[in-house]
Scaffold this active site. Structure first.
Site, PDB file in Angstrom:
ATOM      1  N   ASN A 211      -1.177  -7.523  23.091  1.00  0.00           N
ATOM      2  CA  ASN A 211      -0.382  -9.000  22.220  1.00  0.00           C
ATOM      3  C   ASN A 211       0.006  -9.719  23.781  1.00  0.00           C
ATOM      4  O   ASN A 211       0.480 -10.993  23.072  1.00  0.00           O
ATOM      5  CB  ASN A 211      -0.449  -8.243  21.210  1.00  0.00           C
ATOM      6  CG  ASN A 211      -1.053  -7.697  20.255  1.00  0.00           C
ATOM      7  OD1 ASN A 211      -1.632  -7.786  19.749  1.00  0.00           O
ATOM      8  ND2 ASN A 211      -0.741  -6.430  19.458  1.00  0.00           N
TER       9      ASN A 211
ATOM     10  N   SER B 260       2.885  -3.514  17.118  1.00  0.00           N
ATOM     11  CA  SER B 260       2.165  -4.110  18.398  1.00  0.00           C
ATOM     12  C   SER B 260       3.193  -4.795  19.152  1.00  0.00           C
ATOM     13  O   SER B 260       2.439  -5.258  20.061  1.00  0.00           O
ATOM     14  CB  SER B 260       1.690  -5.321  17.233  1.00  0.00           C
ATOM     15  OG  SER B 260       0.482  -4.648  16.198  1.00  0.00           O
TER      16      SER B 260
ATOM     17  N   HIS C 276      -0.177   2.984  20.209  1.00  0.00           N
ATOM     18  CA  HIS C 276      -0.443   1.470  19.546  1.00  0.00           C
ATOM     19  C   HIS C 276      -2.342   1.645  19.951  1.00  0.00           C
ATOM     20  O   HIS C 276      -2.984   1.507  20.481  1.00  0.00           O
ATOM     21  CB  HIS C 276      -0.163   0.088  20.687  1.00  0.00           C
ATOM     22  CG  HIS C 276      -0.411  -1.382  19.926  1.00  0.00           C
ATOM     23  ND1 HIS C 276      -1.250  -2.070  21.247  1.00  0.00           N
ATOM     24  CD2 HIS C 276      -0.696  -1.864  18.703  1.00  0.00           C
ATOM     25  CE1 HIS C 276      -1.564  -3.159  20.013  1.00  0.00           C
ATOM     26  NE2 HIS C 276      -1.330  -2.930  18.953  1.00  0.00           N
TER      27      HIS C 276
ATOM     28  N   GLU D 299      -2.618   2.173  23.431  1.00  0.00           N
ATOM     29  CA  GLU D 299      -1.709   1.591  24.062  1.00  0.00           C
ATOM     30  C   GLU D 299      -0.596   2.983  24.101  1.00  0.00           C
ATOM     31  O   GLU D 299      -0.311   3.154  22.721  1.00  0.00           O
ATOM     32  CB  GLU D 299      -1.133   0.418  24.757  1.00  0.00           C
ATOM     33  CG  GLU D 299      -1.915  -0.919  25.061  1.00  0.00           C
ATOM     34  CD  GLU D 299      -0.836  -2.120  24.834  1.00  0.00           C
ATOM     35  OE1 GLU D 299      -0.709  -2.978  25.917  1.00  0.00           O
ATOM     36  OE2 GLU D 299      -0.481  -2.174  23.919  1.00  0.00           O
TER      37      GLU D 299
HETATM   38  N1  LIG Z   1      -4.059  -4.820  11.580  1.00  0.00           N
HETATM   39  C1  LIG Z   1      -4.349  -4.456  12.732  1.00  0.00           C
HETATM   40  O1  LIG Z   1      -5.300  -4.780  13.685  1.00  0.00           O
HETATM   41  C2  LIG Z   1      -3.188  -4.197  13.934  1.00  0.00           C
HETATM   42  C3  LIG Z   1      -3.079  -3.587  15.209  1.00  0.00           C
HETATM   43  C4  LIG Z   1      -2.130  -2.657  15.696  1.00  0.00           C
HETATM   44  C5  LIG Z   1      -1.343  -2.778  15.452  1.00  0.00           C
HETATM   45  N2  LIG Z   1      -0.761  -2.987  14.164  1.00  0.00           N
HETATM   46  C6  LIG Z   1       0.714  -2.117  13.553  1.00  0.00           C
HETATM   47  O2  LIG Z   1       0.125  -0.927  13.010  1.00  0.00           O
HETATM   48  C7  LIG Z   1       1.589  -1.573  11.636  1.00  0.00           C
HETATM   49  C8  LIG Z   1       0.771  -1.899  10.751  1.00  0.00           C
HETATM   50  O3  LIG Z   1       0.406  -2.711  10.347  1.00  0.00           O
HETATM   51  P1  LIG Z   1      -0.790  -2.879   8.788  1.00  0.00           P
HETATM   52  O4  LIG Z   1      -1.871  -3.997   9.397  1.00  0.00           O
HETATM   53  O5  LIG Z   1      -1.425  -1.067   8.748  1.00  0.00           O
HETATM   54  O6  LIG Z   1      -0.137  -3.376   7.576  1.00  0.00           O
HETATM   55  P2  LIG Z   1      -0.576  -3.425   6.575  1.00  0.00           P
HETATM   56  O7  LIG Z   1      -0.163  -4.096   5.853  1.00  0.00           O
HETATM   57  O8  LIG Z   1      -1.706  -3.268   6.444  1.00  0.00           O
HETATM   58  O9  LIG Z   1      -0.706  -1.616   6.348  1.00  0.00           O
HETATM   59  C9  LIG Z   1       1.868  -1.203   6.198  1.00  0.00           C
HETATM   60  C10 LIG Z   1       1.450  -0.012   5.103  1.00  0.00           C
HETATM   61  O10 LIG Z   1       2.572   0.206   5.203  1.00  0.00           O
HETATM   62  C11 LIG Z   1       3.320   0.632   3.666  1.00  0.00           C
HETATM   63  N3  LIG Z   1       4.178   0.566   4.103  1.00  0.00           N
HETATM   64  C12 LIG Z   1       5.560  -0.690   3.773  1.00  0.00           C
HETATM   65  N4  LIG Z   1       6.949  -0.138   3.916  1.00  0.00           N
HETATM   66  C13 LIG Z   1       7.057   1.113   3.596  1.00  0.00           C
HETATM   67  C14 LIG Z   1       7.174   2.280   3.501  1.00  0.00           C
HETATM   68  N5  LIG Z   1       8.875   1.972   3.304  1.00  0.00           N
HETATM   69  N6  LIG Z   1       7.206   3.351   3.723  1.00  0.00           N
HETATM   70  C15 LIG Z   1       5.755   4.060   3.578  1.00  0.00           C
HETATM   71  N7  LIG Z   1       5.152   3.177   3.901  1.00  0.00           N
HETATM   72  C16 LIG Z   1       5.384   1.644   3.553  1.00  0.00           C
HETATM   73  C17 LIG Z   1       2.485  -0.182   2.277  1.00  0.00           C
HETATM   74  O11 LIG Z   1       2.304  -0.399   1.501  1.00  0.00           O
HETATM   75  C18 LIG Z   1       0.998  -1.084   3.384  1.00  0.00           C
HETATM   76  O12 LIG Z   1      -0.076   0.002   3.209  1.00  0.00           O
HETATM   77  C19 LIG Z   1       2.218  -2.478  12.004  1.00  0.00           C
HETATM   78  O13 LIG Z   1       3.491  -2.118  12.917  1.00  0.00           O
HETATM   79  C20 LIG Z   1       1.346  -3.690  12.748  1.00  0.00           C
HETATM   80  O14 LIG Z   1       1.669  -4.384  14.196  1.00  0.00           O
HETATM   81  C21 LIG Z   1      -1.723  -3.728  13.569  1.00  0.00           C
END
Ligand SMILES: NC(=O)c1ccc[n+]([C@@H]2O[C@H](COP(=O)([O-])OP(=O)(O)OC[C@H]3O[C@@H](n4cnc5c(N)ncnc54)[C@H](O)[C@@H]3O)[C@@H](O)[C@H]2O)c1
Length: 307
Positions: A199, A128, A149, A161
Protein backbone atom coordinates in the site's frame (compact mmCIF):
# COMPACT_ATOMS: atom_id res chain seq x y z
CA UNK A 1 -1.49 -32.61 9.78
CA UNK A 2 -1.09 -29.01 8.71
CA UNK A 3 2.41 -27.47 8.52
CA UNK A 4 1.35 -24.90 11.12
CA UNK A 5 -0.04 -27.54 13.50
CA UNK A 6 -3.23 -25.47 13.76
CA UNK A 7 -6.70 -26.95 13.35
CA UNK A 8 -9.25 -24.25 14.18
CA UNK A 9 -9.20 -20.72 12.74
CA UNK A 10 -11.36 -17.78 13.75
CA UNK A 11 -12.14 -14.85 11.46
CA UNK A 12 -13.58 -11.54 12.70
CA UNK A 13 -15.56 -9.73 9.98
CA UNK A 14 -17.25 -11.40 7.01
CA UNK A 15 -16.91 -8.43 4.60
CA UNK A 16 -14.92 -8.21 1.36
CA UNK A 17 -11.79 -9.75 2.91
CA UNK A 18 -13.20 -11.79 5.79
CA UNK A 19 -15.45 -13.87 3.55
CA UNK A 20 -12.50 -14.71 1.27
CA UNK A 21 -10.24 -15.54 4.21
CA UNK A 22 -12.91 -17.76 5.81
CA UNK A 23 -13.51 -19.52 2.50
CA UNK A 24 -9.83 -20.27 1.96
CA UNK A 25 -9.36 -21.44 5.56
CA UNK A 26 -12.33 -23.83 5.30
CA UNK A 27 -11.24 -25.03 1.85
CA UNK A 28 -7.76 -25.73 3.26
CA UNK A 29 -9.15 -28.10 5.89
CA UNK A 30 -9.41 -25.82 8.94
CA UNK A 31 -12.47 -25.78 11.13
CA UNK A 32 -13.44 -22.14 10.65
CA UNK A 33 -15.59 -19.85 12.79
CA UNK A 34 -16.52 -16.43 11.42
CA UNK A 35 -17.82 -13.71 13.71
CA UNK A 36 -19.60 -10.51 12.63
CA UNK A 37 -22.00 -7.96 14.10
CA UNK A 38 -25.35 -9.42 13.10
CA UNK A 39 -27.11 -12.34 11.44
CA UNK A 40 -27.98 -10.34 8.29
CA UNK A 41 -24.33 -9.47 7.60
CA UNK A 42 -23.29 -13.08 8.24
CA UNK A 43 -25.95 -14.33 5.83
CA UNK A 44 -24.74 -11.91 3.11
CA UNK A 45 -21.16 -13.07 3.67
CA UNK A 46 -22.16 -16.73 3.44
CA UNK A 47 -23.96 -16.03 0.14
CA UNK A 48 -20.73 -14.46 -1.20
CA UNK A 49 -18.74 -17.53 -0.08
CA UNK A 50 -21.29 -19.86 -1.72
CA UNK A 51 -21.05 -17.91 -5.00
CA UNK A 52 -17.27 -17.98 -4.95
CA UNK A 53 -17.21 -21.75 -4.30
CA UNK A 54 -19.74 -22.26 -7.13
CA UNK A 55 -17.38 -20.40 -9.50
CA UNK A 56 -14.58 -22.80 -8.49
CA UNK A 57 -16.81 -25.82 -9.13
CA UNK A 58 -17.78 -24.41 -12.55
CA UNK A 59 -14.07 -23.86 -13.35
CA UNK A 60 -13.36 -27.46 -12.33
CA UNK A 61 -16.03 -28.82 -14.67
CA UNK A 62 -14.98 -26.54 -17.55
CA UNK A 63 -11.29 -27.43 -17.24
CA UNK A 64 -11.86 -31.19 -16.97
CA UNK A 65 -10.66 -31.17 -13.35
CA UNK A 66 -7.47 -29.13 -13.89
CA UNK A 67 -8.68 -25.96 -12.14
CA UNK A 68 -11.04 -25.19 -9.26
CA UNK A 69 -12.56 -27.72 -6.89
CA UNK A 70 -15.19 -30.46 -7.25
CA UNK A 71 -18.65 -30.44 -5.66
CA UNK A 72 -17.55 -32.73 -2.80
CA UNK A 73 -14.72 -30.33 -1.86
CA UNK A 74 -17.21 -27.45 -1.88
CA UNK A 75 -19.57 -29.33 0.46
CA UNK A 76 -16.68 -30.29 2.75
CA UNK A 77 -15.53 -26.63 2.93
CA UNK A 78 -19.05 -25.44 3.81
CA UNK A 79 -19.35 -28.17 6.46
CA UNK A 80 -16.18 -26.85 8.18
CA UNK A 81 -17.56 -23.30 8.32
CA UNK A 82 -19.73 -21.85 11.08
CA UNK A 83 -20.79 -18.31 11.97
CA UNK A 84 -21.49 -16.43 15.16
CA UNK A 85 -22.23 -12.97 16.50
CA UNK A 86 -20.48 -13.76 19.82
CA UNK A 87 -16.75 -13.13 20.26
CA UNK A 88 -16.67 -15.78 23.01
CA UNK A 89 -17.25 -18.45 20.33
CA UNK A 90 -13.72 -17.71 19.07
CA UNK A 91 -12.13 -18.83 22.35
CA UNK A 92 -11.46 -22.39 21.13
CA UNK A 93 -9.56 -21.20 18.05
CA UNK A 94 -5.81 -21.78 17.61
CA UNK A 95 -5.44 -18.52 15.68
CA UNK A 96 -7.81 -15.63 14.99
CA UNK A 97 -7.65 -13.36 11.93
CA UNK A 98 -9.23 -9.93 12.39
CA UNK A 99 -10.68 -8.36 9.19
CA UNK A 100 -12.90 -5.47 10.36
CA UNK A 101 -12.79 -1.97 8.78
CA UNK A 102 -9.49 -0.07 8.72
CA UNK A 103 -10.17 1.96 11.88
CA UNK A 104 -7.38 1.82 14.47
CA UNK A 105 -9.66 2.35 17.49
CA UNK A 106 -12.12 -0.34 16.36
CA UNK A 107 -9.32 -2.87 15.85
CA UNK A 108 -7.79 -1.98 19.24
CA UNK A 109 -11.18 -2.42 20.92
CA UNK A 110 -11.65 -5.83 19.34
CA UNK A 111 -8.17 -6.92 20.46
CA UNK A 112 -8.76 -5.73 24.03
CA UNK A 113 -12.18 -7.39 24.11
CA UNK A 114 -10.83 -10.72 22.88
CA UNK A 115 -8.03 -10.67 25.46
CA UNK A 116 -10.56 -9.69 28.15
CA UNK A 117 -12.67 -12.75 27.30
CA UNK A 118 -9.61 -14.93 27.92
CA UNK A 119 -8.35 -15.54 24.38
CA UNK A 120 -4.56 -15.99 24.57
CA UNK A 121 -3.50 -17.72 21.33
CA UNK A 122 -2.17 -16.08 18.16
CA UNK A 123 -4.12 -13.07 16.89
CA UNK A 124 -3.32 -11.54 13.49
CA UNK A 125 -4.72 -8.47 11.77
CA UNK A 126 -5.49 -8.14 8.07
CA UNK A 127 -4.88 -4.39 8.41
CA UNK A 128 -3.75 -2.65 5.22
CA UNK A 129 -1.31 -0.42 7.03
CA UNK A 130 -2.05 0.35 10.71
CA UNK A 131 0.91 -0.16 13.06
CA UNK A 132 1.10 -3.83 14.07
CA UNK A 133 2.99 -2.82 17.22
CA UNK A 134 0.09 -0.53 18.21
CA UNK A 135 -2.54 -3.24 17.62
CA UNK A 136 -0.38 -5.83 19.43
CA UNK A 137 -0.16 -3.55 22.47
CA UNK A 138 -3.98 -3.42 22.58
CA UNK A 139 -4.08 -7.23 22.57
CA UNK A 140 -1.70 -7.18 25.58
CA UNK A 141 0.23 -10.21 24.31
CA UNK A 142 2.37 -8.56 21.60
CA UNK A 143 4.55 -11.68 21.25
CA UNK A 144 1.49 -13.53 19.94
CA UNK A 145 0.38 -10.79 17.55
CA UNK A 146 1.35 -9.90 13.98
CA UNK A 147 0.04 -8.69 10.61
CA UNK A 148 -1.23 -11.04 7.93
CA UNK A 149 -2.26 -8.86 4.99
CA UNK A 150 -4.21 -10.90 2.44
CA UNK A 151 -4.85 -9.54 -1.05
CA UNK A 152 -8.24 -9.14 -2.72
CA UNK A 153 -9.84 -11.42 -3.94
CA UNK A 154 -8.38 -13.76 -1.32
CA UNK A 155 -9.26 -17.06 -3.07
CA UNK A 156 -7.42 -15.92 -6.23
CA UNK A 157 -4.44 -13.90 -4.95
CA UNK A 158 -1.48 -15.88 -3.65
CA UNK A 159 0.57 -13.20 -1.92
CA UNK A 160 0.14 -12.42 1.79
CA UNK A 161 2.25 -9.69 3.40
CA UNK A 162 3.41 -10.82 6.83
CA UNK A 163 4.43 -8.11 9.28
CA UNK A 164 6.05 -8.53 12.69
CA UNK A 165 5.40 -5.98 15.43
CA UNK A 166 8.34 -4.94 17.63
CA UNK A 167 7.65 -7.76 20.10
CA UNK A 168 6.30 -10.55 17.84
CA UNK A 169 8.00 -13.82 18.85
CA UNK A 170 9.93 -16.08 16.47
CA UNK A 171 7.43 -18.84 17.27
CA UNK A 172 4.43 -16.72 16.22
CA UNK A 173 6.23 -15.66 13.05
CA UNK A 174 7.08 -19.27 12.14
CA UNK A 175 3.49 -20.39 12.76
CA UNK A 176 2.12 -17.64 10.52
CA UNK A 177 4.58 -18.48 7.73
CA UNK A 178 3.48 -22.14 7.98
CA UNK A 179 -0.18 -21.07 7.94
CA UNK A 180 0.43 -19.17 4.68
CA UNK A 181 1.68 -22.45 3.20
CA UNK A 182 -1.30 -24.40 4.59
CA UNK A 183 -3.60 -21.88 2.88
CA UNK A 184 -1.74 -22.24 -0.44
CA UNK A 185 -0.33 -18.72 -0.11
CA UNK A 186 3.12 -17.20 -0.53
CA UNK A 187 4.42 -15.07 2.33
CA UNK A 188 5.86 -11.62 1.59
CA UNK A 189 7.71 -10.27 4.65
CA UNK A 190 7.36 -6.51 5.18
CA UNK A 191 8.30 -4.10 7.97
CA UNK A 192 5.89 -2.41 10.37
CA UNK A 193 5.69 1.01 8.74
CA UNK A 194 2.39 2.58 7.55
CA UNK A 195 1.14 0.87 4.38
CA UNK A 196 3.83 -1.84 4.68
CA UNK A 197 5.16 -2.54 1.15
CA UNK A 198 2.16 -2.90 -1.15
CA UNK A 199 0.00 0.00 0.00
CA UNK A 200 3.02 2.27 0.28
CA UNK A 201 3.20 1.89 -3.51
CA UNK A 202 -0.43 1.28 -4.45
CA UNK A 203 -2.17 4.07 -2.49
CA UNK A 204 -0.19 6.98 -4.05
CA UNK A 205 -0.72 5.34 -7.45
CA UNK A 206 -4.52 5.33 -6.98
CA UNK A 207 -4.51 8.82 -5.48
CA UNK A 208 -2.60 10.20 -8.47
CA UNK A 209 -4.92 8.37 -10.89
CA UNK A 210 -7.87 10.13 -9.18
CA UNK A 211 -6.11 13.50 -9.48
CA UNK A 212 -5.62 12.89 -13.22
CA UNK A 213 -9.43 12.50 -13.45
CA UNK A 214 -10.09 15.49 -11.15
CA UNK A 215 -7.90 17.77 -13.25
CA UNK A 216 -9.58 16.68 -16.46
CA UNK A 217 -6.37 15.22 -17.86
CA UNK A 218 -7.96 11.88 -18.79
CA UNK A 219 -11.31 10.14 -18.31
CA UNK A 220 -11.83 7.30 -15.80
CA UNK A 221 -11.72 4.44 -18.31
CA UNK A 222 -8.79 6.02 -20.18
CA UNK A 223 -6.78 6.30 -16.94
CA UNK A 224 -7.29 2.57 -16.44
CA UNK A 225 -6.44 1.84 -20.10
CA UNK A 226 -3.07 3.63 -19.64
CA UNK A 227 -2.06 1.08 -17.05
CA UNK A 228 -2.86 -1.91 -19.29
CA UNK A 229 0.11 -0.59 -21.33
CA UNK A 230 2.21 -1.14 -18.20
CA UNK A 231 1.10 -4.78 -18.12
CA UNK A 232 -1.47 -4.35 -15.30
CA UNK A 233 -4.54 -6.58 -15.60
CA UNK A 234 -6.79 -4.08 -13.84
CA UNK A 235 -6.42 -0.28 -13.75
CA UNK A 236 -6.06 1.69 -10.48
CA UNK A 237 -9.59 3.14 -10.49
CA UNK A 238 -11.31 -0.18 -11.12
CA UNK A 239 -9.08 -1.79 -8.48
CA UNK A 240 -9.99 0.99 -6.02
CA UNK A 241 -13.70 0.30 -6.66
CA UNK A 242 -13.05 -3.37 -6.11
CA UNK A 243 -11.12 -2.78 -2.85
CA UNK A 244 -13.85 -0.43 -1.55
CA UNK A 245 -13.46 3.37 -1.61
CA UNK A 246 -14.08 3.64 2.14
CA UNK A 247 -11.21 1.21 2.70
CA UNK A 248 -9.00 3.20 0.28
CA UNK A 249 -9.80 6.40 2.20
CA UNK A 250 -9.05 4.78 5.57
CA UNK A 251 -5.67 3.55 4.27
CA UNK A 252 -4.83 7.00 2.82
CA UNK A 253 -5.48 8.56 6.21
CA UNK A 254 -3.28 6.04 8.03
CA UNK A 255 -0.46 6.73 5.55
CA UNK A 256 -0.94 10.51 5.74
CA UNK A 257 -0.85 10.45 9.55
CA UNK A 258 2.44 8.57 9.69
CA UNK A 259 4.21 9.62 6.50
CA UNK A 260 2.91 13.10 5.64
CA UNK A 261 0.89 15.12 3.17
CA UNK A 262 2.11 13.32 0.03
CA UNK A 263 -0.44 10.62 0.98
CA UNK A 264 -3.35 13.05 1.56
CA UNK A 265 -6.57 11.60 0.06
CA UNK A 266 -7.77 13.32 -3.11
CA UNK A 267 -11.03 15.35 -2.81
CA UNK A 268 -12.94 13.13 -5.27
CA UNK A 269 -12.19 10.04 -3.18
CA UNK A 270 -13.65 11.85 -0.15
CA UNK A 271 -16.72 13.06 -2.13
CA UNK A 272 -17.49 9.52 -3.35
CA UNK A 273 -17.27 8.12 0.18
CA UNK A 274 -19.41 11.00 1.53
CA UNK A 275 -22.05 10.16 -1.08
CA UNK A 276 -22.09 6.49 -0.08
CA UNK A 277 -20.67 5.37 -3.43
CA UNK A 278 -18.07 2.92 -2.16
CA UNK A 279 -17.34 0.96 -5.35
CA UNK A 280 -18.37 -2.56 -6.37
CA UNK A 281 -19.92 -3.42 -2.99
CA UNK A 282 -22.50 -0.57 -3.21
CA UNK A 283 -23.05 -0.68 -7.00
CA UNK A 284 -21.23 2.57 -7.85
CA UNK A 285 -17.87 4.26 -7.43
CA UNK A 286 -15.68 5.31 -10.34
CA UNK A 287 -17.74 2.78 -12.30
CA UNK A 288 -21.30 1.50 -12.05
CA UNK A 289 -21.43 -2.16 -10.95
CA UNK A 290 -23.81 -5.07 -11.22
CA UNK A 291 -22.96 -8.20 -9.22
CA UNK A 292 -19.31 -7.17 -9.07
CA UNK A 293 -19.10 -6.56 -12.85
CA UNK A 294 -18.45 -2.99 -14.05
CA UNK A 295 -21.12 -1.84 -16.50
CA UNK A 296 -19.73 1.63 -17.38
CA UNK A 297 -18.24 4.81 -15.95
CA UNK A 298 -20.27 6.48 -13.19
CA UNK A 299 -21.76 9.67 -14.78
CA UNK A 300 -21.39 11.54 -11.44
CA UNK A 301 -17.63 11.09 -11.67
CA UNK A 302 -17.42 11.78 -15.41
CA UNK A 303 -18.76 15.30 -14.66
CA UNK A 304 -16.43 16.03 -11.73
CA UNK A 305 -13.61 18.53 -12.30
CA UNK A 306 -11.39 20.53 -9.93
CA UNK A 307 -8.35 22.69 -10.53
N1 LIG B 1 -10.91 -4.53 0.56
C1 LIG B 1 -9.68 -4.86 0.22
O1 LIG B 1 -9.34 -5.00 -0.97
C2 LIG B 1 -8.65 -5.10 1.29
C3 LIG B 1 -7.44 -5.72 0.93
C4 LIG B 1 -6.51 -6.04 1.91
C5 LIG B 1 -6.78 -5.70 3.24
N2 LIG B 1 -7.94 -5.07 3.55
C6 LIG B 1 -8.17 -4.77 4.97
O2 LIG B 1 -9.04 -5.77 5.50
C7 LIG B 1 -9.84 -5.20 6.55
C8 LIG B 1 -11.30 -5.41 6.20
O3 LIG B 1 -11.58 -4.74 4.99
P1 LIG B 1 -12.85 -5.12 4.08
O4 LIG B 1 -12.63 -4.46 2.78
O5 LIG B 1 -13.11 -6.58 4.19
O6 LIG B 1 -13.99 -4.32 4.88
P2 LIG B 1 -15.59 -4.53 4.77
O7 LIG B 1 -16.17 -3.23 5.18
O8 LIG B 1 -15.95 -5.11 3.46
O9 LIG B 1 -15.90 -5.65 5.89
C9 LIG B 1 -15.68 -5.42 7.27
C10 LIG B 1 -16.58 -6.37 8.05
O10 LIG B 1 -16.28 -6.20 9.44
C11 LIG B 1 -17.51 -6.25 10.14
N3 LIG B 1 -17.39 -5.60 11.44
C12 LIG B 1 -17.41 -4.27 11.73
N4 LIG B 1 -17.29 -4.11 13.07
C13 LIG B 1 -17.20 -5.34 13.61
C14 LIG B 1 -17.07 -5.82 14.93
N5 LIG B 1 -16.99 -4.98 15.97
N6 LIG B 1 -17.01 -7.16 15.15
C15 LIG B 1 -17.09 -8.03 14.10
N7 LIG B 1 -17.21 -7.62 12.81
C16 LIG B 1 -17.27 -6.30 12.58
C17 LIG B 1 -18.51 -5.55 9.23
O11 LIG B 1 -19.85 -5.86 9.57
C18 LIG B 1 -18.08 -6.10 7.87
O12 LIG B 1 -18.75 -7.31 7.56
C19 LIG B 1 -9.43 -3.74 6.65
O13 LIG B 1 -8.45 -3.61 7.64
C20 LIG B 1 -8.85 -3.44 5.27
O14 LIG B 1 -7.93 -2.38 5.29
C21 LIG B 1 -8.88 -4.78 2.62
Amino acid sequence: MSESGLTKIGVIGIGTMGNGIAQVAAQSGFTTVVMDVDAGVLEKGLVAIGRSLDRLVAAHEKSGGEKGIDGAAKDAALARLSTTTEAKDLLGCDLVIEAVPEMPELKEKINRNLAGLGYDRILVSNTSGISITRLGAAYGKPDRFMGMHFMNPVPMQQGVEIIRGLATSDETYATVVALCHDLGKIEIPAEDKAGFAINRMFVPFVNEAIRVVEEGIAAVDDVDKCTYCLGHKMGPLMTADYVGLDTMLFICRVLEEELGSFYKPSPLLKRLVESGQLGAKTGSGFYLWEKYKATGVNPDVARYRIG
